[in-house]
Design a protein around this motif. Structure first.
Motif, PDB file in Angstrom:
ATOM      1  N   ALA A   1      16.411 -15.954  13.964  1.00 19.35           N
ATOM      2  CA  ALA A   1      16.141 -16.747  15.165  1.00 19.35           C
ATOM      3  C   ALA A   1      14.827 -16.216  15.729  1.00 19.35           C
ATOM      4  O   ALA A   1      14.790 -15.115  16.277  1.00 19.35           O
ATOM      5  N   VAL A   2      13.771 -16.985  15.582  1.00 17.55           N
ATOM      6  CA  VAL A   2      12.445 -16.441  15.925  1.00 17.55           C
ATOM      7  C   VAL A   2      12.295 -16.108  17.401  1.00 17.55           C
ATOM      8  O   VAL A   2      11.390 -15.381  17.793  1.00 17.55           O
ATOM      9  N   TYR A   3      13.191 -16.631  18.233  1.00 18.20           N
ATOM     10  CA  TYR A   3      13.096 -16.360  19.677  1.00 18.20           C
ATOM     11  C   TYR A   3      13.880 -15.118  20.080  1.00 18.20           C
ATOM     12  O   TYR A   3      13.963 -14.801  21.271  1.00 18.20           O
ATOM     13  N   GLY A   4      14.481 -14.420  19.122  1.00 18.81           N
ATOM     14  CA  GLY A   4      15.183 -13.182  19.462  1.00 18.81           C
ATOM     15  C   GLY A   4      16.652 -13.252  19.134  1.00 18.81           C
ATOM     16  O   GLY A   4      17.141 -14.220  18.561  1.00 18.81           O
ATOM     17  N   TYR A   5      17.330 -12.201  19.521  1.00 20.18           N
ATOM     18  CA  TYR A   5      18.745 -11.996  19.206  1.00 20.18           C
ATOM     19  C   TYR A   5      19.573 -13.009  19.986  1.00 20.18           C
ATOM     20  O   TYR A   5      19.548 -13.022  21.211  1.00 20.18           O
ATOM     21  N   ASP A   6      20.314 -13.854  19.272  1.00 19.16           N
ATOM     22  CA  ASP A   6      21.064 -14.921  19.939  1.00 19.16           C
ATOM     23  C   ASP A   6      22.552 -14.624  19.817  1.00 19.16           C
ATOM     24  O   ASP A   6      23.136 -14.740  18.738  1.00 19.16           O
ATOM     25  N   GLN A   7      23.144 -14.240  20.902  1.00 17.68           N
ATOM     26  CA  GLN A   7      24.516 -13.734  20.899  1.00 17.68           C
ATOM     27  C   GLN A   7      25.273 -14.358  22.063  1.00 17.68           C
ATOM     28  O   GLN A   7      25.261 -13.837  23.176  1.00 17.68           O
ATOM     29  N   ARG A   8      25.919 -15.472  21.784  1.00 24.49           N
ATOM     30  CA  ARG A   8      26.632 -16.184  22.846  1.00 24.49           C
ATOM     31  C   ARG A   8      28.066 -16.466  22.422  1.00 24.49           C
ATOM     32  O   ARG A   8      28.334 -16.631  21.239  1.00 24.49           O
ATOM     33  N   VAL A   9      28.960 -16.537  23.371  1.00 24.28           N
ATOM     34  CA  VAL A   9      30.344 -16.866  23.046  1.00 24.28           C
ATOM     35  C   VAL A   9      30.908 -17.846  24.068  1.00 24.28           C
ATOM     36  O   VAL A   9      30.372 -17.987  25.165  1.00 24.28           O
ATOM     37  N   GLU A  10      31.978 -18.499  23.678  1.00 21.87           N
ATOM     38  CA  GLU A  10      32.673 -19.406  24.589  1.00 21.87           C
ATOM     39  C   GLU A  10      34.150 -19.444  24.219  1.00 21.87           C
ATOM     40  O   GLU A  10      34.508 -19.534  23.048  1.00 21.87           O
ATOM     41  N   VAL A  11      34.984 -19.364  25.248  1.00 14.40           N
ATOM     42  CA  VAL A  11      36.409 -19.607  25.065  1.00 14.40           C
ATOM     43  C   VAL A  11      36.750 -20.825  25.906  1.00 14.40           C
ATOM     44  O   VAL A  11      36.552 -20.815  27.124  1.00 14.40           O
ATOM     45  N   PHE A  12      37.228 -21.856  25.240  1.00 12.68           N
ATOM     46  CA  PHE A  12      37.598 -23.087  25.929  1.00 12.68           C
ATOM     47  C   PHE A  12      39.111 -23.221  25.879  1.00 12.68           C
ATOM     48  O   PHE A  12      39.713 -23.053  24.807  1.00 12.68           O
ATOM     49  N   GLY A  13      39.718 -23.510  27.014  1.00 16.23           N
ATOM     50  CA  GLY A  13      41.166 -23.590  27.023  1.00 16.23           C
ATOM     51  C   GLY A  13      41.697 -24.691  27.905  1.00 16.23           C
ATOM     52  O   GLY A  13      40.935 -25.503  28.441  1.00 16.23           O
ATOM     53  N   SER A  14      42.998 -24.711  28.061  1.00 16.91           N
ATOM     54  CA  SER A  14      43.648 -25.787  28.814  1.00 16.91           C
ATOM     55  C   SER A  14      43.242 -25.767  30.277  1.00 16.91           C
ATOM     56  O   SER A  14      43.301 -26.791  30.950  1.00 16.91           O
ATOM     57  N   GLY A  15      42.776 -24.630  30.769  1.00 17.62           N
ATOM     58  CA  GLY A  15      42.408 -24.548  32.183  1.00 17.62           C
ATOM     59  C   GLY A  15      40.918 -24.484  32.435  1.00 17.62           C
ATOM     60  O   GLY A  15      40.484 -24.334  33.579  1.00 17.62           O
ATOM     61  N   GLY A  16      40.109 -24.584  31.377  1.00 16.98           N
ATOM     62  CA  GLY A  16      38.655 -24.531  31.574  1.00 16.98           C
ATOM     63  C   GLY A  16      37.978 -23.751  30.464  1.00 16.98           C
ATOM     64  O   GLY A  16      38.520 -23.619  29.365  1.00 16.98           O
ATOM     65  N   SER A  17      36.799 -23.238  30.750  1.00 18.74           N
ATOM     66  CA  SER A  17      36.117 -22.463  29.721  1.00 18.74           C
ATOM     67  C   SER A  17      35.395 -21.280  30.329  1.00 18.74           C
ATOM     68  O   SER A  17      35.028 -21.292  31.502  1.00 18.74           O
ATOM     69  N   ALA A  18      35.209 -20.266  29.509  1.00 18.15           N
ATOM     70  CA  ALA A  18      34.425 -19.099  29.905  1.00 18.15           C
ATOM     71  C   ALA A  18      33.324 -18.940  28.870  1.00 18.15           C
ATOM     72  O   ALA A  18      33.600 -18.910  27.670  1.00 18.15           O
ATOM     73  N   THR A  19      32.084 -18.885  29.352  1.00 14.62           N
ATOM     74  CA  THR A  19      30.952 -18.797  28.442  1.00 14.62           C
ATOM     75  C   THR A  19      30.137 -17.543  28.748  1.00 14.62           C
ATOM     76  O   THR A  19      30.141 -17.062  29.870  1.00 14.62           O
ATOM     77  N   ALA A  20      29.442 -17.044  27.742  1.00 10.83           N
ATOM     78  CA  ALA A  20      28.491 -15.949  27.984  1.00 10.83           C
ATOM     79  C   ALA A  20      27.173 -16.310  27.322  1.00 10.83           C
ATOM     80  O   ALA A  20      27.137 -16.648  26.132  1.00 10.83           O
ATOM     81  N   ALA A  21      26.121 -16.264  28.099  1.00 10.36           N
ATOM     82  CA  ALA A  21      24.776 -16.580  27.611  1.00 10.36           C
ATOM     83  C   ALA A  21      24.077 -15.308  27.158  1.00 10.36           C
ATOM     84  O   ALA A  21      24.616 -14.214  27.261  1.00 10.36           O
ATOM     85  N   ASN A  22      22.867 -15.435  26.666  1.00 13.83           N
ATOM     86  CA  ASN A  22      22.095 -14.275  26.243  1.00 13.83           C
ATOM     87  C   ASN A  22      21.622 -13.447  27.432  1.00 13.83           C
ATOM     88  O   ASN A  22      21.600 -13.912  28.560  1.00 13.83           O
TER      89      ASN A  22
END
Lengths: 350, 350, 350, 350
Positions: C235-256
């Motif tokens: 990824a020429v723009y750098g280290y890309d490390q993101r996650v997401e948990v999507f569930g019945s009550g919504g979602s939790a995401t983490a950006a770089n």
């Protein structure tokens, strides 16, 4: 329900925007439009939109008994006489800001509308912006507690023509007046004193027009809260319109609007497009809403959302800021009228 | 390369932070720490970190010929005599801000260091913050053109104790002084005049201490640029530290730092954690860098990154803001010393 | 409390990072470091950090009765014999990932540690990242309900050397293994089946090494949730490390994470700096925390935060992904060992 | 220029949206609207909008020689016969997606339009969304290099009624079909194979309808790029519509749209409003644009922006995904038609 029949006075950009927005409403119709420079092009434009009458004489609009309400979108120096005429003709009035550049005349116009029992709404369209409305709603709900600080950033993408600047009444009356209204809208309190700093940094022509192009105005509110507005006539990245209300329980902020949410990540960094370019893009929806509420307030007999008094207060703040800049000291709103007469008048400024 | 041997004067929170940061460096060692209230706990703390000497007498540090540099982290009223002593002893000096609350004494202290040929760095740690450094770098690079506006938001998460407030020299000297330095750092110009508005909105006790807890200070710079700083002693959502430089070519902004990037999207909205709580979290890295650069400037014989003169200018701005608040008018930096003598002194304020 | 005495086996980058992190802890000390290529430079490095012993023979570390725990930071093919030795010597073990590239041997190593009653922690450092920890915490708290989807983006800024690639065990065992662990960490469920697509798009050399450089792996969890991991070696723009948990009550995401929050607004758009470049920047704090918790679990006799079994499961997922890519069909974890023996072994792959 | 005279077939929600959007255009007029359930309410609605004719018989629209183009907004099973009728009548056709649930019939419909020389546009409105258009533009410009990965998140805020689900053709044909088109739109390549995982996690009723509510589909493109789509029938925080194109030169991402930019910072964290709720809010502007371009392509004799072939390819991907889910293995697009006949047909699915 009968449609509210509307006459537009002044067929410039803003007059035509209001006309277009009215045309899409089921509860209003544009009956006539007047402009001293009405020509075939305007007639064609009006015909394509089903506007029955185009005239060069605003009197034709005022004297048309079928018309319930007028939009005054003509140059500022015609506002007061037109308001008085409309009031005398019993028509509800939507008037672009500022009502006038002479605070005494503004007062007279408001009194005329009140005496005639017609509604008078002032065109502070930003109150209807989705972002600012939400911040105000949050501030009013108590979610951020008692307001302590109100901050407004308001910068245009490019300066107007010098011809315009010359007749604009100066940056405070022309541009900051929106922010003065926003400061009242967000703080929930009246300003009692202002202090202004100004510079000519964008274009020396502003100095030649006895105006400035960059300003910071600070405000003391009756409830002890403080406010600050910063203005520039030229933000090269686009229209910069942000606000913040900070209080005992937290803060509510509104950022700019962008044309899209796309982000480009490359070896050079992360790039996104500039904010929406100018007021036509940013406040498009706000223009629709302000006219919708004006029409609704006529139809339902309720108060207009932005009163003549709101127009007056913002003008008073602009006047005080002008005096502050001239005198190099903070100026109380209570002394602004007197100072303006003594000082500004002496210099032939007002 | 020999290590720079350091003596810490004052073993409070900031003294110990500097000590810990030095301990991790290969080019420095902490030889001694003094504190009038040194006790077994401090001795234990020092022993665990290999700090050879703990004393109640700062003179022991000053007289130790093996010590090259001192960190003055004691109460503000001791700074000037300690700087003079250190200068006389030929030791380089890192002094916490402000140098003093008496601008004349600050001048004397600076002159003493200059006369002795020792370096004097003032603890304006925020200059070393990753966000602010980047904004300054952008501003200096010309990417946003000539600066027109500098905006600084600086709010603490919670007020200090009233005991502290009483001896703090007031909000401008204690808290805004960092922002005054930041304004100079970002604008690339000297302030010539300031205007201050202040209120007591957080806690009435501030009024009893003859202080305020909420302020907006506006600044006129020599190059025509304008600046504004807003302060609050209590932002319930955490430490609010943002800056913006707006110029002819655009703007550079820095937002707050957050403990993580997690966002929670639920039926109630989108939630993220509050910004980093306070200066220990936010400026952790900045403290490390400022001391690293101090040590490096000694080792390499280069200028310190924040000079005594930088300390003086910020104090002068604080003094002018204090006068402005008191007098209810803008105050030029050039008149601040005189005004302070006449007015503040008369009231027993300074 | 006695300090935990630690021996580091392998003085490469990660071995030295762990050593440095240990040195700052009051509850641990690095007693020895071994590396077959130990030289004067390493000895100097160790001396400057107070590490008493540098040896070329890992046996010296294993046989030192004063050492309580070892960090195995040597090449992957040495992990299993070293774990067995350490277990036999009664030392607690921190082992870098993967335990081995042979799932049977991994099992043996885990059993050896269990039989010896020593702790075995695997180096899945990302579990300790501030962003991912927060997402897991949210997911576990029930704020987003039952998990339905887990999404992981994991891209390196630049490919490793081909020499490294050749002995890496392939992208799934070397790179995706972290993401397999993260998928388990976030979903709160075990994977039962995986499907892999892979391409060579970054560099044709990967094909020569019988490997791929771009992959999408989808996962079926026991609880019905689905997962997806996308990987790129560049990824020429750098280290890309993101996650997401999507569930019945919504979602939790983490950006770089980014090096700063500065944004530059110009006539060309809005620009910010690239994300943190690579794992040393991004996971710096996570490395500190994983070792701190390892030491704490020894000191307090509690479970390690990432067990040998966690290492085993991630390897099993990697193996199944490898089979899936090879066979062009989804592969159940339950069949992965058997398939690997039949198919991969036949081709001389494992 | 003559206005394009349009007939709307089907007066459901989407039919009326298209009608309203046409009414605002100077280059089009809505001549008639047909619906088998046309009633007084519809007649009133049409009259208020100046739509001259309301009929229960679509034949009235087809046979009206003054009508140039038809919008087919009726249930999916009527699309093909209506397309054939319209083609026979020489009318240009805008048809909602999917053209049909039987890929062979879709082909026939496309061929009928081609043979008749009329334009056929398929209602993939998302191609006209401001965010996705910008990402596509960036991807096509080469700013992010050759595409390696395409990622699409597409989740509805709430599931449709089970009555709707039963006749929807399943999640892939009803919902994912938009994402299949988006994958083609963004990747600039044709899919050659897909693999689907699906679960019933939102509501067990989906299982009763022989459908799923949660899916991850992975895609292999002809150029080696890989794609992934994740779907859910219920994202409680609102309509989740995000895309990413990752390539050799970087990535282009598009985030969700929000009703405003307001952020509330309190002691509990930072809160903002949920994304726009559903497609009517999010794709409002996209609906306007797609019809504008359809009309413009008729007026100017240019190609429609989304062709029948685009409709066909997306349906083929949906069919392949359906087969993949059923068979538990990746399915090539080239084999999808055959497999569907054998397998799905056998089970009475298609």
């Amino acid at each position: 329900m009968d449609k509210v029949r509307i006459g537009i006075i002044g067929a410039g950009r803003i007059g035509r925007i209001h006309a277009e927005n009215m045309l899409r409403r089921p509860d209003a119709e544009v009956a006539a439009i007047s402009d001293p420079f009405a020509d075939d092009k305007l007639r064609e434009w009006a015909a394509a939109r089903g506007i029955g009458r185009v005239t060069r004489d605003s009197g034709d609009v005022m004297n048309d008994p079928s018309i319930t309400a007028v939009f005054i979108c003509s140059p500022t120096d015609t506002h007061v006489p037109l308001i008085k005429q409309a009031a005398a003709a019993g028509k509800h009035i939507f008037c672009e800001k500022p009502i006038s550049m002479d605070i005494e005349q503004t007062k007279e116009a408001i009194e005329a509308a009140e005496a005639a029992g017609v509604k008078l709404q002032v065109g502070f369209n930003r109150r209807f912006d989705h972002n600012f409305r939400r911040v105000r709603e949050v501030a009013r709900s108590g979610q951020v507690g008692q307001p302590h600080l109100v901050k407004i950033t308001s910068r245009d993408p490019e300066p107007p023509s010098m011809a315009y600047v010359r007749s604009s009444g100066g940056i405070f009356m022309d541009m900051t007046i929106h922010d003065f209204d926003m400061a009242r809208f967000l703080s929930g309190s009246e300003a009692v004193e202002v202090h202004a700093y100004g510079s000519v940094l964008v274009d020396p022509s502003f100095a030649e027009c006895d105006d400035i192009d960059t300003a910071i105005v600070t405000i003391k509110f009756a409830n002890g809260a403080l406010g600050v507005i910063d203005n520039s006539r030229q933000a090269v990245y686009g229209y910069d319109q942000r606000v913040e209300v900070f209080g005992s329980g937290g803060s509510a902020t509104a950022a700019n609007d962008y044309p899209n949410t796309a982000e480009i990540h490359t070896a050079d960094g992360v790039l996104r497009d500039k904010p929406l370019h100018f007021f036509l893009e940013r406040y498009n929806e706000a223009y629709v809403l302000e006219t919708a509420q004006f029409v609704a307030s006529i139809a339902c007999g309720t108060d207009v959302p932005v009163s003549g008094q709101d127009g007056y207060q913002a003008e008073l703040m602009a006047l005080a800021a002008k005096c502050s800049l001239r005198l190099g000291r903070p100026v109380k709103l209570a002394e602004a009228c007197g100072l303006a007469k003594q000082t500004l008048a002496k210099e032939g400024i007002q």
